[in-house]
Write a protein that holds these residues in place. Sequence first.
Motif, PDB file in Angstrom:
ATOM      1  N   GLN A 256       0.818  -1.199   0.000  1.00 51.76           N
ATOM      2  CA  GLN A 256       0.000   0.000   0.000  1.00 51.76           C
ATOM      3  C   GLN A 256       0.861   1.261   0.000  1.00 51.76           C
ATOM      4  O   GLN A 256       0.549   2.260  -0.661  1.00 51.76           O
ATOM      5  CB  GLN A 256      -0.928  -0.008   1.223  1.00 51.76           C
ATOM      6  N   LYS A 257       1.948   1.189   0.744  1.00 51.94           N
ATOM      7  CA  LYS A 257       2.857   2.328   0.791  1.00 51.94           C
ATOM      8  C   LYS A 257       3.484   2.558  -0.591  1.00 51.94           C
ATOM      9  O   LYS A 257       3.616   3.711  -1.053  1.00 51.94           O
ATOM     10  CB  LYS A 257       3.938   2.071   1.837  1.00 51.94           C
ATOM     11  N   ASP A 258       3.860   1.463  -1.232  1.00 53.77           N
ATOM     12  CA  ASP A 258       4.441   1.576  -2.568  1.00 53.77           C
ATOM     13  C   ASP A 258       3.421   2.130  -3.557  1.00 53.77           C
ATOM     14  O   ASP A 258       3.751   2.973  -4.409  1.00 53.77           O
ATOM     15  CB  ASP A 258       4.926   0.197  -3.020  1.00 53.77           C
ATOM     16  N   LEU A 259       2.163   1.670  -3.436  1.00 51.41           N
ATOM     17  CA  LEU A 259       1.113   2.163  -4.325  1.00 51.41           C
ATOM     18  C   LEU A 259       0.863   3.651  -4.094  1.00 51.41           C
ATOM     19  O   LEU A 259       0.694   4.425  -5.049  1.00 51.41           O
ATOM     20  CB  LEU A 259      -0.175   1.364  -4.092  1.00 51.41           C
ATOM     21  N   LYS A 280       0.651  -2.301 -11.784  1.00 55.98           N
ATOM     22  CA  LYS A 280       1.369  -3.417 -11.153  1.00 55.98           C
ATOM     23  C   LYS A 280       1.256  -3.338  -9.641  1.00 55.98           C
ATOM     24  O   LYS A 280       1.063  -4.353  -8.957  1.00 55.98           O
ATOM     25  CB  LYS A 280       2.833  -3.396 -11.574  1.00 55.98           C
ATOM     26  N   ALA A 281       1.397  -2.109  -9.106  1.00 56.63           N
ATOM     27  CA  ALA A 281       1.319  -1.928  -7.655  1.00 56.63           C
ATOM     28  C   ALA A 281      -0.065  -2.287  -7.139  1.00 56.63           C
ATOM     29  O   ALA A 281      -0.216  -2.851  -6.059  1.00 56.63           O
ATOM     30  CB  ALA A 281       1.671  -0.486  -7.277  1.00 56.63           C
ATOM     31  N   ARG A 282      -1.113  -1.927  -7.958  1.00 58.26           N
ATOM     32  CA  ARG A 282      -2.473  -2.292  -7.560  1.00 58.26           C
ATOM     33  C   ARG A 282      -2.633  -3.813  -7.497  1.00 58.26           C
ATOM     34  O   ARG A 282      -3.232  -4.342  -6.574  1.00 58.26           O
ATOM     35  CB  ARG A 282      -3.477  -1.727  -8.560  1.00 58.26           C
ATOM     36  N   ARG A 283      -2.112  -4.494  -8.515  1.00 54.61           N
ATOM     37  CA  ARG A 283      -2.228  -5.959  -8.530  1.00 54.61           C
ATOM     38  C   ARG A 283      -1.496  -6.578  -7.330  1.00 54.61           C
ATOM     39  O   ARG A 283      -2.001  -7.499  -6.690  1.00 54.61           O
ATOM     40  CB  ARG A 283      -1.664  -6.509  -9.846  1.00 54.61           C
ATOM     41  N   LYS A 284      -0.303  -6.053  -7.062  1.00 57.61           N
ATOM     42  CA  LYS A 284       0.457  -6.575  -5.926  1.00 57.61           C
ATOM     43  C   LYS A 284      -0.248  -6.282  -4.605  1.00 57.61           C
ATOM     44  O   LYS A 284      -0.254  -7.110  -3.699  1.00 57.61           O
ATOM     45  CB  LYS A 284       1.865  -5.978  -5.913  1.00 57.61           C
TER      46      LYS A 284
END
Length: 385
Positions: A256-259, A280-284
């Motif tokens: 979440q932080k990365d997103l 990609k961040a959402r999928r992760k």
Amino acid sequence: MCRSWRDDMGETVQCPWDPKHLPLPQTPPANRAQDQRQLPGNRTRKLQSQSHQLFVVPLKKKNCILAAGCLPSEPSSSSSVVEEVNCVTFPSLACMQEQQLLKPNEWSYCDFFWADRKDPQGTSCLTGFEVLLQKQLKGKQIQKEMAEFIRERIKIEEEYAKSLSKLSQIPLASQEEGTVGECWAQLKKSLEDEAEVHLKFSSKLQSEVEKPLLTFRENFKKDMKRYEHHIADLRKQLGGRHASVEKARKALADRQKDLELKTQQLEIKLSNKIEEDIKKARRKSTQAGDDLMRCVDLYNQSQSRWFEETVTTSLELERLEVERVEMIRHHLCQYTTLRHETDMFNQSTMERVDQLLQSVDPIRDRELWVEENKTGEIRPVNVEI
């Protein structure tokens, strides 16, 4: 803590794994608390279903867990929380008001030994179940000490009987004659009879009191070890599930932080690469959320099984303790019965002595003695000159 980003149309979209939008997990039917539980001895006890299934959400606050039974139907900042203690989750005071004792008004083991506590030395913690096991093992030791006490009582009886028998053979005062002599001989014989009574008493104590106390549940310690290992394994598994939840929670927070970071970058500078990174961040993040929910479900299943097995085994320990106490009461009653019988038999050994004592006649004794030992009936006379 609400996570959001802007979609391709520029509209704000909330993170699907924000705590306010997490769906409640469904407890598998096989793991739901059963209304009917089969207890030892083919007895059925109706158990009230408890909301012991807990729902873990990725909050920043350490060891903060939301209970499924306590979550409001609509998002609210006043959601009840519960704290984790040694990998076990307990409801808040608000939720505790909804809990009912499994066996009200019975002071049952299954209701009062869920928390851990420090051992007397204060070096480690004992689970509530381990406290119950210690009670059982202590009871077994006390039972053994009772048997040792009866063994000492038996030794005293045997030594007493031996002393009485030896005393009855001593020829002291055996030359007494007449009715007193007969009474004295019967008294000495009563000692031999009394010795026999005490020997029988000691023999019955050994077979009817001491031996049953010693042999009652000879495999008791093995059974307790089996119970201990079974519940300990479930508790260990629960600890492993809890560690997985914590790990998954941390992974989700990182995703979440990365997103959020990539979303902020997109707000600053539009770029196809950044948009692709956001996807990609959402999928992760979604995957991390799925992993967390899976770990939560496994944790809830493990805690449910540990809960149910602990209830069942606690009730079994409760039954064993009742059985042990009843066994001790029965054999102590047998001891008092044998003791009363011994007194009765001892009294019977004295009945003949009592009868002879009533017939003691000093005049008759004098008559008999004179008849046997007289030296002459002619009395001396004065000298005449």
